[in-house]
Motif scaffolding. Structure first.
Motif, PDB file in Angstrom:
ATOM      1  N   ARG A 129       0.834  -1.200   0.000  1.00 54.29           N
ATOM      2  CA  ARG A 129       0.000   0.000   0.000  1.00 54.29           C
ATOM      3  C   ARG A 129       0.873   1.255   0.000  1.00 54.29           C
ATOM      4  O   ARG A 129       0.579   2.232  -0.693  1.00 54.29           O
ATOM      5  N   GLN A 130       1.937   1.235   0.777  1.00 55.62           N
ATOM      6  CA  GLN A 130       2.832   2.384   0.827  1.00 55.62           C
ATOM      7  C   GLN A 130       3.465   2.647  -0.538  1.00 55.62           C
ATOM      8  O   GLN A 130       3.638   3.803  -0.946  1.00 55.62           O
ATOM      9  N   LEU A 216      -0.116  -6.393 -12.282  1.00 60.24           N
ATOM     10  CA  LEU A 216      -0.457  -5.792 -10.996  1.00 60.24           C
ATOM     11  C   LEU A 216      -1.946  -5.986 -10.758  1.00 60.24           C
ATOM     12  O   LEU A 216      -2.756  -5.664 -11.625  1.00 60.24           O
ATOM     13  N   GLU A 217      -2.295  -6.517  -9.607  1.00 59.92           N
ATOM     14  CA  GLU A 217      -3.706  -6.735  -9.267  1.00 59.92           C
ATOM     15  C   GLU A 217      -4.035  -5.975  -7.991  1.00 59.92           C
ATOM     16  O   GLU A 217      -3.427  -6.211  -6.941  1.00 59.92           O
ATOM     17  N   TYR A 218      -4.986  -5.059  -8.080  1.00 56.89           N
ATOM     18  CA  TYR A 218      -5.358  -4.224  -6.940  1.00 56.89           C
ATOM     19  C   TYR A 218      -6.574  -4.808  -6.240  1.00 56.89           C
ATOM     20  O   TYR A 218      -7.579  -5.125  -6.884  1.00 56.89           O
ATOM     21  N   ARG A 251      -7.245  -1.292   4.150  1.00 57.43           N
ATOM     22  CA  ARG A 251      -6.991  -2.740   4.099  1.00 57.43           C
ATOM     23  C   ARG A 251      -6.698  -3.208   2.671  1.00 57.43           C
ATOM     24  O   ARG A 251      -6.657  -4.412   2.396  1.00 57.43           O
ATOM     25  N   ALA A 252      -6.496  -2.263   1.768  1.00 58.57           N
ATOM     26  CA  ALA A 252      -6.248  -2.610   0.366  1.00 58.57           C
ATOM     27  C   ALA A 252      -4.914  -3.335   0.209  1.00 58.57           C
ATOM     28  O   ALA A 252      -4.043  -3.284   1.082  1.00 58.57           O
ATOM     29  N   ASP A 253      -4.747  -3.971  -0.930  1.00 52.63           N
ATOM     30  CA  ASP A 253      -3.507  -4.691  -1.200  1.00 52.63           C
ATOM     31  C   ASP A 253      -3.206  -4.627  -2.688  1.00 52.63           C
ATOM     32  O   ASP A 253      -4.089  -4.404  -3.525  1.00 52.63           O
ATOM     33  N   LEU A 254      -1.944  -4.807  -3.000  1.00 48.25           N
ATOM     34  CA  LEU A 254      -1.465  -4.867  -4.373  1.00 48.25           C
ATOM     35  C   LEU A 254      -0.745  -6.197  -4.532  1.00 48.25           C
ATOM     36  O   LEU A 254       0.196  -6.480  -3.783  1.00 48.25           O
TER      37      LEU A 254
END
Length: 362
Positions: A129-130, A216-218, A251-254
């Motif tokens: 996320r950062q 890349l999957e968000y 709480r998102a992720d990459l």
């Protein structure tokens, strides 16, 4: 912007260092423990307000000293930060005190590539996320404001959740509404920037890992098709029980997907290193396309990259107009790369916290 002058005081074993006439590439060499990485750490503290080695200021402030001071000049811009052992800080730009690190970060976009960079592939979502939000901060003008409002609402909601296990839905509804409004905005901004980033990422990936397609999957951190407000309301009783907010952009992720599965499970350490380089180089390229130049810190360049990968990385950073500060145990190899690529550089020898400019040997 490029740093032309750097002054460091009381950062680890560096008592005082005054570096003048800095070049597009600046090479710090010396034995382990000499203070090479501390020089990079000081630049990182100036640009971001924090160290990449510790979260506690007194751990990088020199023993028995009360503060550390870092000052830099770029053209007409002068910027400095004083970090106190108590955790407080004073930031100045052109002699004027400023309240937030964000103003300094916009002046000095900075990327770090170090031996621990593969942690963002192997460990939790926070680092990923950062990585995304660093790009958001520099290319999406409204992101920082939206994130501040979202973070404020999240903090208030979580505080309420910690006070009682008998909270009713109506007690949280004002914060649910605010969280949903700014959370949806953040999500929309991230999707837009990610779509642009994919283009730059694929270009750098093709150079570094040409035979390994990666996407890349968000992951939004909530069910985007139903909306964040729906998730917050549906998860009310679970959130009350957990005492924190489960759903939202925080709480998102990459994730990095290959044809054989997630990158963390199928790539070798060397491939992960190159993937991280592609991710960060592509972000630098995206800023470069918007006429924003990036300062890059390369810690221990020669440790895990072969000569071909070293030269490729140096050439790409030069092409993107980045100013680079790098550390190495093998300054001869680095000088050869820079000489052969006709890149201007300054060499610094570091010994027991003393930093001295030296004449190139090639």
């Amino acid at each position: 912007m490029a740093i032309s002058r750097l002054h460091i005081e009381r950062v680890r074993n560096i008592q005082t260092a005054a570096l003048q006439k800095l070049q597009p590439f600046n090479v710090f060499y010396g034995e382990n423990g000499s203070g090479k990485t501390s020089a990079l750490e000081a630049i990182h503290i100036l640009a971001t307000g924090r160290s990449f080695r510790t979260h506690i200021p007194k751990h990088y402030i020199q023993n028995q000293k009360n503060d550390a001071l870092i000052f830099a000049q770029s053209g007409q811009e002068k910027m400095g930060v004083q970090k106190l052992a108590t955790g407080e800080q004073l930031i100045k730009v052109n002699g004027d005190s400023i309240a937030t690190q964000g103003q300094l970060a916009r002046l000095l976009p900075l990327q770090l590539i170090d031996p621990l960079s593969t942690d963002l592939i192997d460990h939790g979502a926070k680092l990923r996320r950062q990585l995304l939000d660093w790009l958001m901060f520099h290319v999406e003008p409204d992101f920082y404001t939206a994130w501040q409002y979202y973070a404020r609402a999240l903090k208030q909601r979580n505080s309420l959740l910690k006070t009682s296990r008998s909270l009713q839905l109506k007690d949280l509804e004002p914060w649910n509404q605010m969280l949903a409004e700014y959370g949806e905005l953040l999500h929309s901004q991230r999707l837009s920037v990610l779509e642009q980033w994919q283009h730059f990422f694929q270009q750098d990936l093709a150079h570094l890992l040409p035979n390994l397609p990666i996407q890349l999957e968000y992951r939004a951190g909530f069910h985007s098709e139903q909306g964040l407000l729906h998730d917050l309301q549906q998860a009310h009783y679970k959130d009350v029980e957990r005492r924190y907010t489960e759903h939202g952009p925080h709480r998102a992720d990459l994730r990095f997907k290959t044809a054989l599965g997630d990158a963390d499970a199928v790539l070798s350490r060397g491939q992960k290193k190159l993937l991280v380089m592609a991710l960060k180089l592509s972000q630098i390229a995206m800023l470069h396309a918007s006429n924003k130049e990036t300062v890059v810190l390369l810690d221990d360049l020669t440790a895990e990259l072969d000569l071909t990968a070293q030269r490729r990385l140096i050439a790409r950073l030069s092409q993107l107009g980045s100013q680079v500060f790098l550390t190495t145990l093998d300054h001869v190899a680095v000088q050869k790369h820079l000489h052969d690529l006709s890149i201007s550089y300054q060499l610094f020898h570091v010994e027991k916290g003393q930093i001295h400019a030296v004449e190139p040997t090639i």
